[in-house]
Design a protein around this motif. Structure first.
Motif, PDB file in Angstrom:
ATOM      1  N   ILE A 166       0.806  -1.323   0.148  1.00 61.17           N
ATOM      2  CA  ILE A 166      -0.129  -0.256  -0.251  1.00 61.17           C
ATOM      3  C   ILE A 166       0.393   1.350   0.099  1.00 61.17           C
ATOM      4  N   PRO A 167       1.484   1.225   0.271  1.00 62.31           N
ATOM      5  CA  PRO A 167       2.673   2.587   0.462  1.00 62.31           C
ATOM      6  C   PRO A 167       3.432   2.964  -0.985  1.00 62.31           C
ATOM      7  N   SER A 168       3.676   1.956  -1.385  1.00 60.20           N
ATOM      8  CA  SER A 168       4.259   1.909  -2.462  1.00 60.20           C
ATOM      9  C   SER A 168       3.326   2.122  -3.788  1.00 60.20           C
ATOM     10  N   SER A 169       2.323   1.999  -3.471  1.00 61.71           N
ATOM     11  CA  SER A 169       0.994   2.028  -4.523  1.00 61.71           C
ATOM     12  C   SER A 169       0.157   3.584  -4.430  1.00 61.71           C
ATOM     13  N   LEU A 170       0.341   4.101  -3.168  1.00 57.33           N
ATOM     14  CA  LEU A 170      -0.238   5.495  -3.129  1.00 57.33           C
ATOM     15  C   LEU A 170       0.877   6.263  -3.459  1.00 57.33           C
ATOM     16  N   GLY A 171       2.320   6.007  -2.977  1.00 57.31           N
ATOM     17  CA  GLY A 171       3.126   7.137  -3.831  1.00 57.31           C
ATOM     18  C   GLY A 171       3.484   7.189  -5.226  1.00 57.31           C
ATOM     19  N   GLU A 172       3.104   5.911  -5.558  1.00 59.95           N
ATOM     20  CA  GLU A 172       2.772   6.308  -7.096  1.00 59.95           C
ATOM     21  C   GLU A 172       1.793   6.417  -8.076  1.00 59.95           C
ATOM     22  N   LEU A 173       0.596   6.719  -6.850  1.00 58.74           N
ATOM     23  CA  LEU A 173      -0.181   7.382  -7.325  1.00 58.74           C
ATOM     24  C   LEU A 173      -0.449   8.951  -6.649  1.00 58.74           C
ATOM     25  N   ALA A 174       0.477   9.405  -5.665  1.00 56.39           N
ATOM     26  CA  ALA A 174       0.093  10.823  -5.664  1.00 56.39           C
ATOM     27  C   ALA A 174       1.378  11.342  -6.490  1.00 56.39           C
ATOM     28  N   GLN A 175       2.823  10.621  -6.670  1.00 59.76           N
ATOM     29  CA  GLN A 175       3.701  11.519  -8.633  1.00 59.76           C
ATOM     30  C   GLN A 175       3.060  11.393  -9.211  1.00 59.76           C
ATOM     31  N   LEU A 176       1.902  10.719  -9.841  1.00 61.41           N
ATOM     32  CA  LEU A 176       1.165  11.051 -10.996  1.00 61.41           C
ATOM     33  C   LEU A 176       0.563  11.527 -11.046  1.00 61.41           C
ATOM     34  N   ALA A 177      -0.592  12.317 -10.120  1.00 62.24           N
ATOM     35  CA  ALA A 177      -0.957  13.472  -9.353  1.00 62.24           C
ATOM     36  C   ALA A 177      -0.474  14.664  -9.790  1.00 62.24           C
ATOM     37  N   ASP A 178       1.414  14.793  -8.678  1.00 58.03           N
ATOM     38  CA  ASP A 178       1.413  15.482  -8.840  1.00 58.03           C
ATOM     39  C   ASP A 178       1.896  15.382 -10.369  1.00 58.03           C
ATOM     40  N   ASP A 179       2.616  14.976 -10.999  1.00 59.02           N
ATOM     41  CA  ASP A 179       3.393  14.902 -12.685  1.00 59.02           C
ATOM     42  C   ASP A 179       1.854  15.954 -13.668  1.00 59.02           C
ATOM     43  N   ILE A 180       0.818  15.199 -13.964  1.00 57.66           N
ATOM     44  CA  ILE A 180      -0.114  15.512 -14.634  1.00 57.66           C
ATOM     45  C   ILE A 180      -0.305  17.423 -14.381  1.00 57.66           C
ATOM     46  N   LEU A 181      -0.261  17.697 -12.717  1.00 60.09           N
ATOM     47  CA  LEU A 181      -0.908  19.239 -13.064  1.00 60.09           C
ATOM     48  C   LEU A 181       0.852  19.559 -13.150  1.00 60.09           C
ATOM     49  N   TYR A 182       2.010  19.256 -12.982  1.00 60.02           N
ATOM     50  CA  TYR A 182       3.062  19.524 -13.344  1.00 60.02           C
ATOM     51  C   TYR A 182       3.034  19.488 -14.747  1.00 60.02           C
ATOM     52  N   LEU A 183       2.812  18.650 -15.736  1.00 61.41           N
ATOM     53  CA  LEU A 183       2.876  19.121 -17.233  1.00 61.41           C
ATOM     54  C   LEU A 183       1.441  19.648 -18.051  1.00 61.41           C
ATOM     55  N   ALA A 184       0.348  20.214 -17.119  1.00 60.73           N
ATOM     56  CA  ALA A 184      -0.134  21.115 -16.996  1.00 60.73           C
ATOM     57  C   ALA A 184      -0.243  22.283 -17.265  1.00 60.73           C
ATOM     58  N   GLY A 185       0.908  22.555 -17.084  1.00 54.97           N
ATOM     59  CA  GLY A 185       1.096  24.241 -16.364  1.00 54.97           C
ATOM     60  C   GLY A 185       0.618  25.057 -14.545  1.00 54.97           C
ATOM     61  N   ASP A 186       0.282  23.794 -13.634  1.00 56.05           N
ATOM     62  CA  ASP A 186      -0.161  24.644 -13.018  1.00 56.05           C
ATOM     63  C   ASP A 186       1.091  24.575 -11.748  1.00 56.05           C
ATOM     64  N   VAL A 187       0.630  26.075 -11.268  1.00 56.83           N
ATOM     65  CA  VAL A 187       1.760  26.808 -10.695  1.00 56.83           C
ATOM     66  C   VAL A 187       1.532  27.549  -9.284  1.00 56.83           C
ATOM     67  N   SER A 188       0.340  27.034  -8.378  1.00 53.07           N
ATOM     68  CA  SER A 188      -0.442  27.401  -7.964  1.00 53.07           C
ATOM     69  C   SER A 188       0.622  26.864  -6.412  1.00 53.07           C
ATOM     70  N   VAL A 189       1.163  27.669  -5.937  1.00 55.47           N
ATOM     71  CA  VAL A 189       1.464  27.602  -4.600  1.00 55.47           C
ATOM     72  C   VAL A 189       0.981  28.282  -3.100  1.00 55.47           C
ATOM     73  N   ASP A 190       0.052  28.075  -2.786  1.00 55.04           N
ATOM     74  CA  ASP A 190      -0.509  28.340  -1.817  1.00 55.04           C
ATOM     75  C   ASP A 190      -1.552  26.940  -1.709  1.00 55.04           C
ATOM     76  N   PRO A 191      -1.812  26.590  -0.321  1.00 53.85           N
ATOM     77  CA  PRO A 191      -3.043  25.252   0.316  1.00 53.85           C
ATOM     78  C   PRO A 191      -3.534  24.541  -0.890  1.00 53.85           C
ATOM     79  N   SER A 192      -3.795  25.382  -2.161  1.00 56.49           N
ATOM     80  CA  SER A 192      -4.774  24.381  -2.858  1.00 56.49           C
ATOM     81  C   SER A 192      -3.895  23.284  -3.922  1.00 56.49           C
ATOM     82  N   TRP A 193      -2.369  23.629  -3.964  1.00 56.40           N
ATOM     83  CA  TRP A 193      -1.509  22.858  -4.609  1.00 56.40           C
ATOM     84  C   TRP A 193      -2.016  20.762  -4.199  1.00 56.40           C
ATOM     85  N   TYR A 194      -2.315  20.823  -2.638  1.00 62.61           N
ATOM     86  CA  TYR A 194      -2.448  19.841  -1.970  1.00 62.61           C
ATOM     87  C   TYR A 194      -3.599  19.218  -2.286  1.00 62.61           C
ATOM     88  N   THR A 195      -4.936  19.911  -1.926  1.00 57.92           N
ATOM     89  CA  THR A 195      -6.294  19.796  -2.269  1.00 57.92           C
ATOM     90  C   THR A 195      -6.480  19.602  -3.303  1.00 57.92           C
TER      91      THR A 195
END
Length: 303
Positions: free
Chosen positions: A204-233
């Motif tokens: 489970i830890p590795s699986s959730l880590g891969e899922l979190a990394q995927l979401a981070d990559d998608i938002l980064y590649l999409a051009g999201d530059v938010s630096v407020d608490p919405s970064w996490y949400t």
């Protein structure tokens, strides 16, 4: 017959001399020793000093330590100025897993697929045993890692403009998420088995880590530059949406997974509306609270 008497030292000083450990003779140190010669000496050294020959008489320098101890090997953030960190697999593991992955549609994420992949790669069939853990889960991680990193090659295609104008961040997020779901097409019939393995407590830890990394990559590649608490949400919401869409995809029989994409769009629209509602409520609460504070201050309350 009485035992012979044992002689004892006549004084405490004699006892100390008996118990005192023997001192080894001092080894003479040459005057021109490169490790202990004066810092101001200009005499040439009698032997070269290598980076590994650390002297007890000299201060360690940067060259004495391997470079791997000075710089981290991984990073947990995106940067345009630095190359991405190396992948989690060695070249030998990549060769084995790449060959075994081609066997997954027929044999699933199993030891059999790993053994056949080792044979196809010209390795011994016992090679999968070298993985530090579950070799089957390593095969699943190979799919997750390769499909996630492949998104970076589709950014230009995803960001292409439409008749209505250039694609916005939300539209690019939807397109990139859909491209990642399309990456499951070859093994979608076996993905429920993979989800069951990923749900095991040890994975489970590795699986959730891969899922979190995927979401981070998608938002980064999409051009999201938010630096407020919405970064996490945003990342938490996208992770949940992708997991739900992926599970929906395993039961989708529509041509080209058309229903899966419709499901994805609905979930993203709902998340956008919910986020707008939360921001509106937060702004209203902040305005109301500020008005109450100003009224109390006008009445003389010290706030």
């Amino acid at each position: 017959m009485s035992a012979p008497a044992i002689s004892r030292p006549a004084s405490v000083a004699a006892m100390r001399r008996i118990l005192r450990p023997a001192r080894l003779p001092k080894r003479p140190v040459p005057a021109n020793s490169p490790s202990c010669r004066s810092l101001y000496s200009t005499a040439p050294a009698t032997r070269p000093i290598t980076p590994n020959s650390v002297s007890l008489c000299s201060q360690p320098t940067r060259a004495h330590f391997p470079r791997s101890h000075l710089q981290p090997t991984t990073r947990s953030y995106h940067s345009h100025d630095h190359p991405p960190p190396p992948g989690p697999f060695t070249p030998d593991e990549s060769a084995l897993l790449s060959a075994a992955y081609k066997r997954v549609p027929e044999h699933g994420f199993t030891q059999e697929a790993l053994a056949l992949g080792a044979r196809d790669a010209g390795l011994l069939e016992i090679s999968p045993a070298v993985f530090p853990g579950d070799g089957v889960f390593a095969l699943i991680r190979w799919h997750l890692y390769t499909q996630r990193t492949a998104l970076s090659h589709k950014v230009d295609e995803v960001a292409a403009g439409t008749p209505g104008g250039p694609a916005g961040v939300a539209e690019r997020v939807e397109r990139l998420t859909w491209e990642r779901l399309r990456g499951n097409e070859a093994i979608v019939g076996r993905w429920q088995e993979a989800l069951a393995i990923m749900a095991q407590p040890s994975h489970i830890p590795s699986s959730l880590g891969e899922l979190a990394q995927l979401a981070d990559d998608i938002l980064y590649l999409a051009g999201d530059v938010s630096v407020d608490p919405s970064w996490y949400t945003k990342r938490a919401s996208l992770s949940a949406i992708y997991a739900a869409a992926e599970l929906f995809q395993t039961t989708d029989t529509s041509p080209g997974f058309r229903e899966t994409r419709a499901f994805l769009r609905r979930r993203l629209d709902e998340a956008a509306q919910a986020g707008a509602a939360v921001r509106s409520v937060g702004q209203w609460v902040g305005f109301s609270a500020g008005a109450v504070v100003n009224v109390l201050r006008s009445k003389g309350v010290r706030i």
